[in-house]
Design a protein around this motif. Structure first.
Motif, PDB file in Angstrom:
ATOM      1  N   GLY A   1       2.072   6.072 -13.531  1.00 12.47           N
ATOM      2  CA  GLY A   1       0.982   7.195 -13.377  1.00 12.47           C
ATOM      3  C   GLY A   1       1.552   8.502 -14.066  1.00 12.47           C
ATOM      4  O   GLY A   1       1.022   9.242 -14.769  1.00 12.47           O
ATOM      5  N   ARG A   2       2.696   8.723 -13.363  1.00  8.28           N
ATOM      6  CA  ARG A   2       3.448  10.314 -13.723  1.00  8.28           C
ATOM      7  C   ARG A   2       3.857  10.222 -15.122  1.00  8.28           C
ATOM      8  O   ARG A   2       3.965  11.026 -15.764  1.00  8.28           O
ATOM      9  N   VAL A   3       4.538   8.806 -15.672  1.00  9.11           N
ATOM     10  CA  VAL A   3       4.725   8.939 -16.818  1.00  9.11           C
ATOM     11  C   VAL A   3       3.539   9.230 -17.821  1.00  9.11           C
ATOM     12  O   VAL A   3       3.708   9.765 -18.786  1.00  9.11           O
TER      13      VAL A   3
ATOM     14  N   ILE B   1       0.822  -1.136   0.027  1.00  2.16           N
ATOM     15  CA  ILE B   1       0.093  -0.137  -0.133  1.00  2.16           C
ATOM     16  C   ILE B   1       0.854   1.034   0.008  1.00  2.16           C
ATOM     17  O   ILE B   1       1.944   1.208   0.872  1.00  2.16           O
ATOM     18  N   ASP B   2       0.487   2.250  -0.811  1.00  5.09           N
ATOM     19  CA  ASP B   2       1.414   3.475  -1.104  1.00  5.09           C
ATOM     20  C   ASP B   2       0.631   4.595  -0.413  1.00  5.09           C
ATOM     21  O   ASP B   2      -0.229   5.093  -0.912  1.00  5.09           O
ATOM     22  N   THR B   3       0.783   4.541   1.012  1.00  4.36           N
ATOM     23  CA  THR B   3       0.179   5.468   1.825  1.00  4.36           C
ATOM     24  C   THR B   3       1.058   5.519   3.223  1.00  4.36           C
ATOM     25  O   THR B   3       1.899   4.682   3.540  1.00  4.36           O
TER      26      THR B   3
ATOM     27  N   CYS C   1       3.217  -4.443  -6.732  1.00  2.34           N
ATOM     28  CA  CYS C   1       2.629  -3.120  -7.129  1.00  2.34           C
ATOM     29  C   CYS C   1       2.335  -2.703  -5.967  1.00  2.34           C
ATOM     30  O   CYS C   1       1.895  -3.234  -4.835  1.00  2.34           O
ATOM     31  N   THR C   2       2.849  -1.343  -5.695  1.00  3.95           N
ATOM     32  CA  THR C   2       2.194  -0.367  -4.644  1.00  3.95           C
ATOM     33  C   THR C   2       1.195   0.303  -4.910  1.00  3.95           C
ATOM     34  O   THR C   2       1.115   1.237  -6.007  1.00  3.95           O
ATOM     35  N   MET C   3      -0.032   0.441  -4.276  1.00  2.54           N
ATOM     36  CA  MET C   3      -1.268   0.854  -4.669  1.00  2.54           C
ATOM     37  C   MET C   3      -1.665   1.929  -3.585  1.00  2.54           C
ATOM     38  O   MET C   3      -1.686   1.718  -2.414  1.00  2.54           O
TER      39      MET C   3
ATOM     40  N   VAL D   1      15.186   1.003   2.730  1.00  5.04           N
ATOM     41  CA  VAL D   1      15.528   2.565   2.560  1.00  5.04           C
ATOM     42  C   VAL D   1      15.315   3.036   1.058  1.00  5.04           C
ATOM     43  O   VAL D   1      15.936   2.413   0.152  1.00  5.04           O
ATOM     44  N   LYS D   2      14.443   3.895   0.875  1.00  3.97           N
ATOM     45  CA  LYS D   2      14.152   4.505  -0.320  1.00  3.97           C
ATOM     46  C   LYS D   2      15.034   5.745  -0.724  1.00  3.97           C
ATOM     47  O   LYS D   2      15.184   6.635  -0.130  1.00  3.97           O
ATOM     48  N   VAL D   3      15.767   5.516  -2.049  1.00  2.00           N
ATOM     49  CA  VAL D   3      16.670   6.404  -2.277  1.00  2.00           C
ATOM     50  C   VAL D   3      16.360   6.955  -3.793  1.00  2.00           C
ATOM     51  O   VAL D   3      16.010   6.150  -4.635  1.00  2.00           O
TER      52      VAL D   3
ATOM     53  N   THR E   1       6.057   4.457   1.589  1.00  2.00           N
ATOM     54  CA  THR E   1       5.839   5.975   1.701  1.00  2.00           C
ATOM     55  C   THR E   1       6.709   6.676   1.063  1.00  2.00           C
ATOM     56  O   THR E   1       7.725   6.396   0.374  1.00  2.00           O
ATOM     57  N   ASN E   2       6.466   7.954   1.078  1.00  2.00           N
ATOM     58  CA  ASN E   2       7.413   9.031   0.516  1.00  2.00           C
ATOM     59  C   ASN E   2       7.276  10.059   1.250  1.00  2.00           C
ATOM     60  O   ASN E   2       6.407  10.504   1.942  1.00  2.00           O
ATOM     61  N   PRO E   3       8.055  11.349   1.259  1.00  2.00           N
ATOM     62  CA  PRO E   3       8.168  12.373   1.956  1.00  2.00           C
ATOM     63  C   PRO E   3       6.709  13.038   1.884  1.00  2.00           C
ATOM     64  O   PRO E   3       6.142  13.748   2.694  1.00  2.00           O
ATOM     65  N   SER E   4       6.024  13.226   0.491  1.00  2.00           N
ATOM     66  CA  SER E   4       4.806  13.929   0.409  1.00  2.00           C
ATOM     67  C   SER E   4       3.795  13.384   1.150  1.00  2.00           C
ATOM     68  O   SER E   4       2.905  13.803   1.716  1.00  2.00           O
ATOM     69  N   LEU E   5       3.748  11.784   1.112  1.00  2.00           N
ATOM     70  CA  LEU E   5       2.797  11.087   1.965  1.00  2.00           C
ATOM     71  C   LEU E   5       2.777  11.215   3.336  1.00  2.00           C
ATOM     72  O   LEU E   5       1.826  11.382   4.055  1.00  2.00           O
ATOM     73  N   VAL E   6       3.928  11.378   3.914  1.00  2.00           N
ATOM     74  CA  VAL E   6       4.442  11.510   5.267  1.00  2.00           C
ATOM     75  C   VAL E   6       4.144  12.855   5.716  1.00  2.00           C
ATOM     76  O   VAL E   6       3.307  12.949   6.718  1.00  2.00           O
TER      77      VAL E   6
ATOM     78  N   VAL F   1       6.153  -1.649  -9.164  1.00  2.00           N
ATOM     79  CA  VAL F   1       5.582  -0.938  -9.796  1.00  2.00           C
ATOM     80  C   VAL F   1       4.590   0.372  -9.038  1.00  2.00           C
ATOM     81  O   VAL F   1       4.023  -0.264  -8.036  1.00  2.00           O
ATOM     82  N   ALA F   2       5.188   1.680  -9.294  1.00  2.37           N
ATOM     83  CA  ALA F   2       4.501   2.635  -8.336  1.00  2.37           C
ATOM     84  C   ALA F   2       3.945   3.734  -9.276  1.00  2.37           C
ATOM     85  O   ALA F   2       3.660   3.519 -10.258  1.00  2.37           O
ATOM     86  N   SER F   3       3.320   4.562  -8.337  1.00  2.00           N
ATOM     87  CA  SER F   3       2.178   5.784  -8.953  1.00  2.00           C
ATOM     88  C   SER F   3       1.168   5.047  -9.689  1.00  2.00           C
ATOM     89  O   SER F   3       1.170   5.451 -10.933  1.00  2.00           O
ATOM     90  N   ILE F   4       0.442   3.911  -9.030  1.00  2.00           N
ATOM     91  CA  ILE F   4      -0.637   3.415  -9.824  1.00  2.00           C
ATOM     92  C   ILE F   4      -1.785   4.136  -9.510  1.00  2.00           C
ATOM     93  O   ILE F   4      -2.201   4.791  -8.487  1.00  2.00           O
ATOM     94  N   ARG F   5      -2.358   4.279 -10.671  1.00  2.00           N
ATOM     95  CA  ARG F   5      -3.494   5.273 -10.605  1.00  2.00           C
ATOM     96  C   ARG F   5      -5.293   4.398 -10.683  1.00  2.00           C
ATOM     97  O   ARG F   5      -6.202   4.985 -10.474  1.00  2.00           O
ATOM     98  N   HIS F   6      -4.909   3.164 -11.283  1.00  6.48           N
ATOM     99  CA  HIS F   6      -6.252   2.397 -11.057  1.00  6.48           C
ATOM    100  C   HIS F   6      -5.996   1.034 -11.581  1.00  6.48           C
ATOM    101  O   HIS F   6      -4.849   0.686 -11.659  1.00  6.48           O
TER     102      HIS F   6
HETATM  103  O1  G3P Z   1       5.604   6.436  -3.608  1.00  4.18           O
HETATM  104  C1  G3P Z   1       5.444   6.661  -5.036  1.00  4.18           C
HETATM  105  C2  G3P Z   1       4.419   6.946  -5.989  1.00  4.18           C
HETATM  106  O2  G3P Z   1       3.859   5.770  -5.871  1.00  4.18           O
HETATM  107  C3  G3P Z   1       3.885   8.113  -5.769  1.00  4.18           C
HETATM  108  O3  G3P Z   1       2.501   8.121  -6.572  1.00  4.18           O
HETATM  109  O4  G3P Z   1       0.576   9.126  -7.239  1.00  4.18           O
HETATM  110  O5  G3P Z   1       2.326  10.548  -6.363  1.00  4.18           O
HETATM  111  O6  G3P Z   1       2.552   9.639  -8.623  1.00  4.18           O
HETATM  112  P1  G3P Z   1       2.048   9.413  -7.351  1.00  4.18           P
END
Ligand code: G3P
Length: 222
Positions: free
Chosen positions: A131-133, A5-7, A182-184, A82-84, A27-32, A162-167
């Motif tokens: 998703g960002r691509v 889970i990506d949260t 897949c991280t969703m 560790v995410k780099v 997780t990522n800095p924006s989610l945190v 696989v990250a930044s999954i939208r659907h």
């Molecule tokens: O956590 C990395 C990635 O999954 C971020 O996704 O939706 O911000 O492009 P998103």
């Protein structure tokens, strides 16, 4: 296939974990930042809920700074990955962290050449952001397919996350290609269960069962 889970939201992580299909968390800095909590305390909470890999990202962008943050994060728990960021200094640090048996997730990957460099550096996971691509009118899933092909060609151990999954279709396509993880977001995990024919079918089964009960209870009326 592993489902992460990506949260950084504890309620979402708890609910996803209760479904019995959750293998880890990213997780990522924006989610945190969205959660507005102390990072260390948040990680402790997540590690209590999920017994699997938990990605925590460094903020430093220089080799020494990345190594220091990475070692501190890895000391918290064996499940910390560790995410780099995929930059030169980041990949140099990934090589060193691998030699120290610290698992890494190389993030912000947008090209197959970047993914190849991450594998050569010995990353545990590579995170292409599909998703960002897609957002810039290029195919995120083509990127995943190319990375998988390259890793297969040379037997790299780096797992494709696989990250930044939208659907849900992103997940299905990633699964067909043989992606490792897949991280969703929570919303996508929820959608995976849904199908209108399941809802209609279940409604009919229950109403037919009700009819049977009525017949059995009132045979004359039937
Ligand atoms: O956590 C990395 C990635 O999954 C971020 O996704 O939706 O911000 O492009 P998103």
């Amino acid at each position: 296939m592993k489902f992460f889970i990506d949260t950084a939201n504890i309620d979402e992580i708890r609910e996803a974990a209760s479904l019995g299909i959750l293998d880890g968390v990213t997780t990522n800095p924006s989610l945190v930042s969205k959660e507005g909590k102390n990072f260390r305390k948040l990680l402790d909470e997540i590690l209590e809920i999920v017994d699997g890999p938990v990605s925590a990202e460094v903020i430093a962008t220089d080799y020494d700074g990345i190594l220091k943050e990475a070692r501190d994060l890895a000391d918290i728990h064996d499940n910390i990955v560790v995410k780099v960021p995929l930059i030169k200094e980041g990949l140099k640090a990934v090589r060193t962290l691998g030699e120290e048996n610290i698992n890494t997730n190389v993030t912000l990957c947008f090209s197959p050449s970047q993914a190849l460099m991450a594998a050569k550096a010995g990353a545990t996971y590579i995170s292409p952001f599909v998703g960002r691509v897609d957002d810039i009118s290029t195919s995120g899933m083509d990127l995943v397919s190319q990375i998988i092909q390259i890793y297969r060609n040379y037997n790299y151990d780096t797992q494709v996350l696989v990250a930044s999954i939208r659907h849900p279709l992103h997940l299905v396509e990633a699964a067909l290609m043989g992606a490792d993880v897949c991280t969703m977001p929570f919303a996508v995990i929820n959608k995976l269960f849904n199908h209108p024919l399941t809802d209609v079918g279940l409604k009919n089964f229950l109403s037919d069962w009700q009819k049977l009960n009525e017949k059995v209870e009132n045979p004359k009326k039937a």
